[in-house]
Write an enzyme that holds these catalytic residues in place. Structure first.
Site, PDB file in Angstrom:
ATOM      1  N   GLU A 123     -62.087  13.935   6.210  1.00  0.00           N
ATOM      2  CA  GLU A 123     -61.908  13.668   4.775  1.00  0.00           C
ATOM      3  C   GLU A 123     -60.815  14.586   4.261  1.00  0.00           C
ATOM      4  O   GLU A 123     -60.675  15.703   4.758  1.00  0.00           O
ATOM      5  CB  GLU A 123     -63.186  14.007   3.987  1.00  0.00           C
ATOM      6  CG  GLU A 123     -64.382  13.178   4.352  1.00  0.00           C
ATOM      7  CD  GLU A 123     -65.684  13.789   3.795  1.00  0.00           C
ATOM      8  OE1 GLU A 123     -65.620  14.660   2.906  1.00  0.00           O
ATOM      9  OE2 GLU A 123     -66.751  13.388   4.280  1.00  0.00           O
ATOM     10  N   LYS A 125     -59.389  17.393   1.991  1.00  0.00           N
ATOM     11  CA  LYS A 125     -59.997  18.463   1.207  1.00  0.00           C
ATOM     12  C   LYS A 125     -59.318  18.449  -0.152  1.00  0.00           C
ATOM     13  O   LYS A 125     -58.132  18.742  -0.281  1.00  0.00           O
ATOM     14  CB  LYS A 125     -59.801  19.814   1.885  1.00  0.00           C
ATOM     15  CG  LYS A 125     -60.493  20.953   1.136  1.00  0.00           C
ATOM     16  CD  LYS A 125     -60.500  22.207   1.978  1.00  0.00           C
ATOM     17  CE  LYS A 125     -61.372  23.294   1.378  1.00  0.00           C
ATOM     18  NZ  LYS A 125     -60.973  23.687   0.032  1.00  0.00           N
ATOM     19  N   ASP A 127     -58.433  19.482  -3.891  1.00  0.00           N
ATOM     20  CA  ASP A 127     -58.312  20.793  -4.512  1.00  0.00           C
ATOM     21  C   ASP A 127     -58.734  20.712  -5.977  1.00  0.00           C
ATOM     22  O   ASP A 127     -57.922  20.466  -6.860  1.00  0.00           O
ATOM     23  CB  ASP A 127     -56.865  21.269  -4.386  1.00  0.00           C
ATOM     24  CG  ASP A 127     -56.768  22.775  -4.477  1.00  0.00           C
ATOM     25  OD1 ASP A 127     -57.828  23.437  -4.498  1.00  0.00           O
ATOM     26  OD2 ASP A 127     -55.645  23.286  -4.520  1.00  0.00           O
ATOM     27  N   CYS A 419     -33.029  45.780 -23.654  1.00  0.00           N
ATOM     28  CA  CYS A 419     -33.649  44.462 -23.838  1.00  0.00           C
ATOM     29  C   CYS A 419     -32.549  43.407 -23.885  1.00  0.00           C
ATOM     30  O   CYS A 419     -31.589  43.548 -24.639  1.00  0.00           O
ATOM     31  CB  CYS A 419     -34.453  44.438 -25.129  1.00  0.00           C
ATOM     32  SG  CYS A 419     -34.993  42.780 -25.595  1.00  0.00           S
TER      33      CYS A 419
HETATM   34  S1  IVH Z   1     -68.083  19.478   1.880  1.00  0.00           S
HETATM   35  C1  IVH Z   1     -71.655  21.880   2.895  1.00  0.00           C
HETATM   36  N1  IVH Z   1     -65.979  17.902   1.555  1.00  0.00           N
HETATM   37  O1  IVH Z   1     -64.021  22.733  -0.751  1.00  0.00           O
HETATM   38  C2  IVH Z   1     -70.442  21.078   2.589  1.00  0.00           C
HETATM   39  N2  IVH Z   1     -66.040  19.972   0.393  1.00  0.00           N
HETATM   40  O2  IVH Z   1     -63.723  25.369   0.420  1.00  0.00           O
HETATM   41  C3  IVH Z   1     -69.633  21.693   1.540  1.00  0.00           C
HETATM   42  N3  IVH Z   1     -64.113  20.378  -1.060  1.00  0.00           N
HETATM   43  O3  IVH Z   1     -67.070  24.041  -1.899  1.00  0.00           O
HETATM   44  C4  IVH Z   1     -68.608  20.865   0.939  1.00  0.00           C
HETATM   45  N4  IVH Z   1     -63.057  18.493  -0.613  1.00  0.00           N
HETATM   46  O4  IVH Z   1     -65.836  22.291  -3.416  1.00  0.00           O
HETATM   47  C5  IVH Z   1     -66.569  19.073   1.229  1.00  0.00           C
HETATM   48  N5  IVH Z   1     -64.179  16.433   1.327  1.00  0.00           N
HETATM   49  C6  IVH Z   1     -64.783  17.584   1.008  1.00  0.00           C
HETATM   50  C7  IVH Z   1     -64.197  18.501   0.110  1.00  0.00           C
HETATM   51  C8  IVH Z   1     -64.862  19.698  -0.168  1.00  0.00           C
HETATM   52  C9  IVH Z   1     -63.023  19.625  -1.303  1.00  0.00           C
HETATM   53  C10 IVH Z   1     -64.361  21.719  -1.654  1.00  0.00           C
HETATM   54  C11 IVH Z   1     -65.809  21.983  -2.041  1.00  0.00           C
HETATM   55  C12 IVH Z   1     -66.198  23.177  -1.222  1.00  0.00           C
HETATM   56  C13 IVH Z   1     -64.886  23.824  -0.968  1.00  0.00           C
HETATM   57  C14 IVH Z   1     -64.941  24.730   0.241  1.00  0.00           C
END
Ligand code: IVH
Length: 679
Positions: A123, A125, A127, A419
């Site tokens: 997936e 990630k 932001d 300045c």
């Molecule tokens: S899974 C136990 N999936 O990244 C699983 N997190 O750095 C925890 N985040 O706290 C989260 N995209 O806020 C998951 N596809 C994704 C994500 C994701 C962004 C964030 C989330 C997490 C943080 C960790």
């Protein structure tokens, strides 16, 4: 009961259902698909019709009616919410080796032999800000931020404004009991760039990155900007409670979430083994700039949920998932100049002007060099080729100077000892990193200060933008805040591009700014370390400017949420003769905080928001305000979707145009008096 009322009722209920459906459809077209079919004004008209009908037939209100997105703003701070299971974070991998080591570790943990392929879901990630949603019998009940992972903040009413999340899960029948869904709230990049452009125009600090903008939007407490909330997107990726028993894999979790009407991370996919996962990572990295949301890596999760359970969790992160981060986007470019700007407090900031270059989907033209020490550390010079990097932030950093490409004859940069604006000798106090212009009459300081005073969260003076401020200061018309309140029409008319109408509008905005709330007044004064939150705390605690000015350091520090640095800064501010003089002058000019009155919960105008514009035939503006408040209504200073009525008198300002644009009913004084029951 006559049959005509029955018929009326039946028709009304039908109309309500139609309006609910239509408005939801249009909102979706507008906020999610970016292809509205009707004008904003038309939407607002239908919305208000629905609101009125639902007030008369409350039994027709359903949880996913568009009116239910308009929850009351959270009253004081945010209520803490304990997560039923901790919201974990993710371990990071930054290289192929680290990622392969993760795969080995999980397979060892699960006792899988080398020949056994372990499937992952890949997936992006996203932001943004992690959020948990609780649905009760399919209806959204609570939304909370991640907080420290155990206790977050209750942001339910703000979350309800997000158009991309369903107020009612779309399953038929909806899942019974509690369903807990976790995901990421993000602000799409185009909306983020627009928001920042608007903030700059208003003289507000832009957000550093879409993540901050998303988190900031979600945590709005006062003067809530609903549009900003509506444009947020919620991407769901986890069900931590109420998982349907047939769901066995993360891919099925995502499918289930989609079937309930939620968005899931774009282009999530199944990866047959660690090599497929690496290929997925490379594909996403190559395409990351094509998405309209910011991604900082990919997340890989063991696909089988029974395996996830077997692998278990560490205190802060699961053992079955990892975030494989993208390298920050870097580019090389050339430093064309190093400019020094002077801020509101006199701080000198060196800024590198760069040959424009695209980094991570955003065009970069400047990089802040922060202060003298930072320039020293990097030894950046004009003409240098530099590596710039965006790590999620729009304001990029200079990572290094490519010394091998330094042209001959460059000179080391020195912080100017005068300045650049007023030529006063600059100072750098011992132990401080900043160099300052000490001249309180420095035009740069005055200009930035005025823009601050005029900004939305301070005195909110409509029409006092950068160009006008430049002229006012350069012609010597304004040297301090109080001068604004002495401006005369003839003086304004002499300015470039200032017509009679704009002059009158500006004078009216200034007039309105004479009686701000105490909190806004405190913000306007520009006391160091006193931002919106602190101003609100101080205002609530002390109630008046006099009380605060008379308070001791200890008394101020005793206010919960106010620390010693703030207390010190406040006391110093009021000790400074120049500030006392200015406050006195402001008071004489009628600029002082208004007495606060809490809006009454009842009365003929309860829950209605009014905006006044133009001169009314009988009531002064202050009288009209007082009466509306006394009748339980609210008076706002600018027209927005939240406005219920605009009361217009003679020579109305731009607010009238805005009201027409939004289709907000415009009434006159007579109508206002009728509604007040005083006709
Ligand atoms: S899974 C136990 N999936 O990244 C699983 N997190 O750095 C925890 N985040 O706290 C989260 N995209 O806020 C998951 N596809 C994704 C994500 C994701 C962004 C964030 C989330 C997490 C943080 C960790």
């Amino acid at each position: 009961m006559g049959s005509s009322t029955d018929r009326e009722r039946k028709q009304a209920l039908e109309r309500i259902r139609w309006l609910q459906r239509e408005l939801n459809r249009h909102a979706r077209l507008y906020y999610l698909e970016d292809r509205p079919e009707i004008s904003d004004a038309e939407y607002d008209r239908l919305f208000r019709e629905l609101q009125e009908l639902e007030t008369r037939y409350p039994e027709a209100v359903v949880p996913d009616s568009p009116t239910q997105r308009v929850g009351p703003p959270p009253a004081e701070g945010f209520r803490p919410v304990r997560h039923r299971t901790p919201m974990l974070s993710l371990e990071n991998a930054f290289s192929e080796e680290e990622f392969r080591a993760f795969d080995e570790r999980v397979r060892r943990l699960l006792d899988l032999g080398p020949g056994h392929r372990l499937e992952y879901t890949g997936e992006p990630k996203l932001d943004g800000a992690g959020v948990e949603l609780l649905y009760e019998d399919g209806v959204l009940a609570v939304g909370s931020t991640r907080g420290d992972g155990r206790v977050g903040e209750d942001v339910t009413s703000n979350v309800k404004q997000i158009w991309s999340l369903p107020l009612v899960l779309t399953a038929d029948p909806p899942p019974r009991g509690t369903v807990s869904i976790r995901g990421e709230v993000v602000l799409p990049i185009p909306a983020f760039e627009k928001l920042n452009r608007e903030r700059l125009e208003k003289g507000l600090e832009p957000f550093a990155n879409p993540r901050n903008a998303a988190a900031g939007s979600l945590r709005q407490l006062h003067d809530i900007d609903r549009r900003r909330l509506a444009l947020l997107r919620f991407y769901a990726y986890q069900i931590t409670e109420g998982l349907p028993s047939r769901v066995r894999t993360q891919m099925q979790v995502l499918e289930t979430l989609r079937s309930w009407g939620l968005l899931t991370p774009p282009d999530a996919g199944l990866c047959g083994d660690v090599d497929a996962a690496l290929a997925y990572y490379r594909r996403m990295e190559a395409r990351r700039e094509g998405y309209d949301v910011e991604m900082d890596g990919t997340v890989f999760k063991v696909n089988r949920l029974d395996y996830q359970e077997r692998a278990g969790n560490l205190p802060r992160s699961p053992r079955w998932a990892i975030a494989f981060k993208f390298p920050p986007s870097q580019e090389t470019t050339v430093v064309e100049a190093i400019e020094v700007s002077v801020g509101r407090t006199g701080a000198l900031t060196p800024v590198a002007r760069l040959r424009p270059v695209r980094v991570g989907g955003v065009t970069i033209t400047h990089a802040s060099l922060h202060n003298e020490d930072e320039v020293e550390r990097l030894d950046v010079r004009v003409g240098d080729t530099v590596v710039v990097q965006r790590a999620g932030d729009v304001i990029p950093q200079i990572v290094t100077v490519v010394k091998s490409r330094r042209p001959a004859g460059t000179k080391k940069f020195r912080m100017p000892d005068r300045c650049p604006v007023c030529r006063a000798r600059t100072v750098r106090l011992e132990g401080e990193a900043v160099t300052r212009c000490p001249n309180l009459d420095c035009p740069a300081q005055i200009k930035n200060n005025l823009l601050h005073v005029a900004s939305r969260r301070a005195l909110d003076i409509d029409g006092l933008g950068e160009k006008l401020v430049d002229q006012l200061v350069e012609r010597g018309l304004v040297r301090r805040i109080s001068d604004l309140f002495t401006l005369r029409r003839e003086q304004l008319l002499e300015l470039d591009r200032m017509g009679e109408k704009s002059a009158d509008n500006l004078l009216r905005s200034i007039e309105r700014a004479r009686r701000p709330t105490l909190a806004r007044m405190l913000i306007a004064l520009g006391i160091r370390h006193v931002g919106e939150g602190v101003a609100e705390l101080l205002a609530r605690h002390f109630g008046s400017l006099e009380a605060l000015a008379a308070a001791s350091r200890e008394e101020i520090e005793a206010v919960p949420g106010v620390g010693p640095v703030i207390a010190e800064s406040v006391v110093r501010f009021f000790q400074e003769p120049r500030n006392r003089e200015e406050l006195e002058r402001l008071g004489k000019l009628g600029v002082r905080p208004r007495e606060e009155r809490k809006p009454r919960k009842s009365g003929p105008l309860a829950g209605r928001t009014f905006v006044l514009t133009g001169t009314l035939p009988h009531l002064s503006r202050e009288e009209a305000r007082e009466r509306i408040l006394a009748a339980g209504g609210r008076v706002a200073s600018s027209v927005s979707r939240k406005t219920d009525f605009v009361v217009a008198g003679e020579n109305p300002g731009s607010k009238l145009d805005r009201a027409r644009e939004l289709g907000i009913p415009v009434i006159d004084e007579a109508e206002l008096l009728r509604r007040l029951g005083e006709a």
